[in-house]
Design a protein around this motif. Structure first.
Motif, PDB file in Angstrom:
ATOM      1  N   SER A  94     -20.925 -27.715 -44.722  1.00 16.16           N
ATOM      2  CA  SER A  94     -20.983 -28.511 -43.499  1.00 16.16           C
ATOM      3  C   SER A  94     -21.556 -29.878 -43.863  1.00 16.16           C
ATOM      4  O   SER A  94     -21.485 -30.279 -45.020  1.00 16.16           O
ATOM      5  N   ASN A  95     -22.147 -30.589 -42.916  1.00 20.03           N
ATOM      6  CA  ASN A  95     -22.520 -31.986 -43.151  1.00 20.03           C
ATOM      7  C   ASN A  95     -23.774 -32.178 -44.002  1.00 20.03           C
ATOM      8  O   ASN A  95     -24.032 -33.275 -44.471  1.00 20.03           O
ATOM      9  N   GLY A 155     -25.929 -27.352 -42.423  1.00 20.20           N
ATOM     10  CA  GLY A 155     -25.454 -28.336 -41.461  1.00 20.20           C
ATOM     11  C   GLY A 155     -26.309 -28.483 -40.224  1.00 20.20           C
ATOM     12  O   GLY A 155     -27.274 -27.761 -40.002  1.00 20.20           O
ATOM     13  N   SER A 156     -25.910 -29.458 -39.424  1.00 25.36           N
ATOM     14  CA  SER A 156     -26.565 -29.733 -38.147  1.00 25.36           C
ATOM     15  C   SER A 156     -25.942 -28.864 -37.064  1.00 25.36           C
ATOM     16  O   SER A 156     -24.720 -28.861 -36.884  1.00 25.36           O
ATOM     17  N   LEU A 157     -26.780 -28.147 -36.344  1.00 24.05           N
ATOM     18  CA  LEU A 157     -26.293 -27.294 -35.259  1.00 24.05           C
ATOM     19  C   LEU A 157     -26.101 -28.142 -34.007  1.00 24.05           C
ATOM     20  O   LEU A 157     -26.865 -29.058 -33.743  1.00 24.05           O
ATOM     21  N   VAL A 158     -25.079 -27.796 -33.243  1.00 20.16           N
ATOM     22  CA  VAL A 158     -24.777 -28.491 -32.003  1.00 20.16           C
ATOM     23  C   VAL A 158     -25.076 -27.548 -30.843  1.00 20.16           C
ATOM     24  O   VAL A 158     -24.548 -26.424 -30.800  1.00 20.16           O
ATOM     25  N   GLU A 159     -25.935 -27.979 -29.938  1.00 15.69           N
ATOM     26  CA  GLU A 159     -26.257 -27.156 -28.775  1.00 15.69           C
ATOM     27  C   GLU A 159     -25.067 -27.158 -27.820  1.00 15.69           C
ATOM     28  O   GLU A 159     -24.512 -28.207 -27.482  1.00 15.69           O
ATOM     29  N   GLU A 189     -25.586 -22.221 -29.841  1.00 18.01           N
ATOM     30  CA  GLU A 189     -25.301 -23.312 -30.768  1.00 18.01           C
ATOM     31  C   GLU A 189     -24.031 -23.037 -31.549  1.00 18.01           C
ATOM     32  O   GLU A 189     -23.623 -21.899 -31.725  1.00 18.01           O
ATOM     33  N   GLY A 190     -23.432 -24.123 -32.033  1.00 19.37           N
ATOM     34  CA  GLY A 190     -22.249 -24.032 -32.869  1.00 19.37           C
ATOM     35  C   GLY A 190     -22.376 -24.971 -34.050  1.00 19.37           C
ATOM     36  O   GLY A 190     -23.302 -25.787 -34.126  1.00 19.37           O
ATOM     37  N   ILE A 191     -21.435 -24.872 -34.988  1.00 23.61           N
ATOM     38  CA  ILE A 191     -21.425 -25.721 -36.175  1.00 23.61           C
ATOM     39  C   ILE A 191     -19.987 -25.863 -36.660  1.00 23.61           C
ATOM     40  O   ILE A 191     -19.166 -24.967 -36.449  1.00 23.61           O
ATOM     41  N   PHE A 192     -19.684 -26.986 -37.292  1.00 22.68           N
ATOM     42  CA  PHE A 192     -18.367 -27.194 -37.889  1.00 22.68           C
ATOM     43  C   PHE A 192     -18.446 -26.830 -39.365  1.00 22.68           C
ATOM     44  O   PHE A 192     -19.378 -27.244 -40.057  1.00 22.68           O
ATOM     45  N   LEU A 193     -17.490 -26.042 -39.850  1.00 25.07           N
ATOM     46  CA  LEU A 193     -17.506 -25.544 -41.221  1.00 25.07           C
ATOM     47  C   LEU A 193     -16.238 -25.878 -41.981  1.00 25.07           C
ATOM     48  O   LEU A 193     -15.150 -25.943 -41.397  1.00 25.07           O
ATOM     49  N   GLU A 194     -16.391 -26.044 -43.297  1.00 27.37           N
ATOM     50  CA  GLU A 194     -15.280 -26.002 -44.243  1.00 27.37           C
ATOM     51  C   GLU A 194     -15.524 -24.778 -45.110  1.00 27.37           C
ATOM     52  O   GLU A 194     -16.627 -24.593 -45.634  1.00 27.37           O
ATOM     53  N   ILE A 195     -14.525 -23.940 -45.227  1.00 30.95           N
ATOM     54  CA  ILE A 195     -14.645 -22.704 -45.980  1.00 30.95           C
ATOM     55  C   ILE A 195     -13.663 -22.758 -47.142  1.00 30.95           C
ATOM     56  O   ILE A 195     -12.460 -22.942 -46.937  1.00 30.95           O
ATOM     57  N   SER A 196     -14.183 -22.624 -48.371  1.00 31.56           N
ATOM     58  CA  SER A 196     -13.339 -22.616 -49.570  1.00 31.56           C
ATOM     59  C   SER A 196     -13.088 -21.185 -49.991  1.00 31.56           C
ATOM     60  O   SER A 196     -14.027 -20.424 -50.238  1.00 31.56           O
ATOM     61  N   ASP A 250     -19.603 -20.069 -34.072  1.00 32.47           N
ATOM     62  CA  ASP A 250     -20.755 -19.770 -33.236  1.00 32.47           C
ATOM     63  C   ASP A 250     -21.906 -19.363 -34.145  1.00 32.47           C
ATOM     64  O   ASP A 250     -21.695 -18.685 -35.155  1.00 32.47           O
ATOM     65  N   VAL A 251     -23.125 -19.765 -33.796  1.00 36.46           N
ATOM     66  CA  VAL A 251     -24.308 -19.501 -34.611  1.00 36.46           C
ATOM     67  C   VAL A 251     -25.191 -18.473 -33.900  1.00 36.46           C
ATOM     68  O   VAL A 251     -25.470 -18.597 -32.712  1.00 36.46           O
ATOM     69  N   SER A 252     -25.633 -17.467 -34.676  1.00 33.64           N
ATOM     70  CA  SER A 252     -26.521 -16.450 -34.113  1.00 33.64           C
ATOM     71  C   SER A 252     -27.395 -15.860 -35.213  1.00 33.64           C
ATOM     72  O   SER A 252     -26.957 -15.729 -36.362  1.00 33.64           O
ATOM     73  N   ASP A 253     -28.618 -15.495 -34.870  1.00 31.84           N
ATOM     74  CA  ASP A 253     -29.492 -14.811 -35.823  1.00 31.84           C
ATOM     75  C   ASP A 253     -29.356 -13.298 -35.712  1.00 31.84           C
ATOM     76  O   ASP A 253     -30.029 -12.553 -36.408  1.00 31.84           O
ATOM     77  N   LYS A 254     -28.471 -12.826 -34.871  1.00 34.71           N
ATOM     78  CA  LYS A 254     -28.315 -11.390 -34.634  1.00 34.71           C
ATOM     79  C   LYS A 254     -27.046 -10.820 -35.274  1.00 34.71           C
ATOM     80  O   LYS A 254     -26.491  -9.840 -34.787  1.00 34.71           O
ATOM     81  N   LEU A 255     -26.594 -11.406 -36.371  1.00 32.42           N
ATOM     82  CA  LEU A 255     -25.379 -10.945 -37.039  1.00 32.42           C
ATOM     83  C   LEU A 255     -25.729 -10.055 -38.223  1.00 32.42           C
ATOM     84  O   LEU A 255     -26.684 -10.324 -38.954  1.00 32.42           O
ATOM     85  N   ALA A 256     -24.937  -9.035 -38.448  1.00 35.03           N
ATOM     86  CA  ALA A 256     -25.135  -8.140 -39.587  1.00 35.03           C
ATOM     87  C   ALA A 256     -24.619  -8.764 -40.883  1.00 35.03           C
ATOM     88  O   ALA A 256     -24.995  -8.339 -41.965  1.00 35.03           O
ATOM     89  N   HIS A 257     -23.764  -9.784 -40.783  1.00 29.24           N
ATOM     90  CA  HIS A 257     -23.152 -10.414 -41.951  1.00 29.24           C
ATOM     91  C   HIS A 257     -23.431 -11.921 -41.928  1.00 29.24           C
ATOM     92  O   HIS A 257     -23.635 -12.507 -40.866  1.00 29.24           O
ATOM     93  N   GLU A 258     -23.407 -12.539 -43.117  1.00 34.48           N
ATOM     94  CA  GLU A 258     -23.697 -13.972 -43.209  1.00 34.48           C
ATOM     95  C   GLU A 258     -22.636 -14.810 -42.493  1.00 34.48           C
ATOM     96  O   GLU A 258     -22.954 -15.787 -41.816  1.00 34.48           O
ATOM     97  N   LEU A 259     -21.385 -14.438 -42.658  1.00 31.70           N
ATOM     98  CA  LEU A 259     -20.262 -15.169 -42.062  1.00 31.70           C
ATOM     99  C   LEU A 259     -19.215 -14.161 -41.628  1.00 31.70           C
ATOM    100  O   LEU A 259     -18.855 -13.267 -42.389  1.00 31.70           O
ATOM    101  N   ILE A 260     -18.748 -14.301 -40.398  1.00 28.06           N
ATOM    102  CA  ILE A 260     -17.662 -13.458 -39.892  1.00 28.06           C
ATOM    103  C   ILE A 260     -16.515 -14.387 -39.527  1.00 28.06           C
ATOM    104  O   ILE A 260     -16.654 -15.239 -38.647  1.00 28.06           O
ATOM    105  N   ILE A 261     -15.425 -14.248 -40.246  1.00 28.85           N
ATOM    106  CA  ILE A 261     -14.249 -15.078 -39.967  1.00 28.85           C
ATOM    107  C   ILE A 261     -13.366 -14.284 -39.011  1.00 28.85           C
ATOM    108  O   ILE A 261     -12.864 -13.211 -39.350  1.00 28.85           O
ATOM    109  N   GLY A 262     -13.223 -14.823 -37.802  1.00 32.02           N
ATOM    110  CA  GLY A 262     -12.537 -14.115 -36.735  1.00 32.02           C
ATOM    111  C   GLY A 262     -11.043 -14.358 -36.683  1.00 32.02           C
ATOM    112  O   GLY A 262     -10.489 -15.211 -37.390  1.00 32.02           O
TER     113      GLY A 262
END
Length: 106
Positions: A12-13, A41-45, A65-72, A83-95
């Motif tokens: 991110s940024n 990155g910077s989180l956006v409320e 909060e949300g964030i813009f990502l580039e995923i390689s 979407d950003v959350s501290d309650k996820l079982a995984h680091e990143l979930i690509i939907g």
């Protein structure tokens, strides 16, 4: 519903990190864990919080909060909001919406 895990680079940024991503066709949106998001990155409320239902179909979390990502992934770079959350079982979930937009087939 299919679930596949892969190591990906997420950027991110502010910076980037390597994380274990879950490609989850059962998830409608892409999610990133709060600690990873803050490192890169910077989180956006969000103007209005969203309610997301977790994979168990019962528990719900409030997304503020949300964030813009580039995923390689291998030689490909995809971009998406997450979407950003501290309650996820995984680091990143690509939907499913991100996978559909970029033609990713599990």
């Amino acid at each position: 519903m299919g679930r596949v895990f892969r190591e990906v680079k997420v950027r991110s940024n502010i910076g980037e990190d390597e994380v274990r991503a879950l490609f989850d066709t059962g998830a409608s949106r892409t999610f990133i864990r709060n600690d990873i998001a803050k490192k890169i990155g910077s989180l956006v409320e969000l103007t209005r919080p969203r309610i997301a239902t977790l994979g168990d179909g019962e528990n719900k979390i409030k997304i503020k909060e949300g964030i813009f990502l580039e995923i390689s992934l291998d030689d490909y770079v995809i971009s998406t909001d997450a979407d950003v959350s501290d309650k996820l079982a995984h680091e990143l979930i690509i939907g499913a919406s991100t996978m559909q937009e970029w033609g990713i087939v599990v």
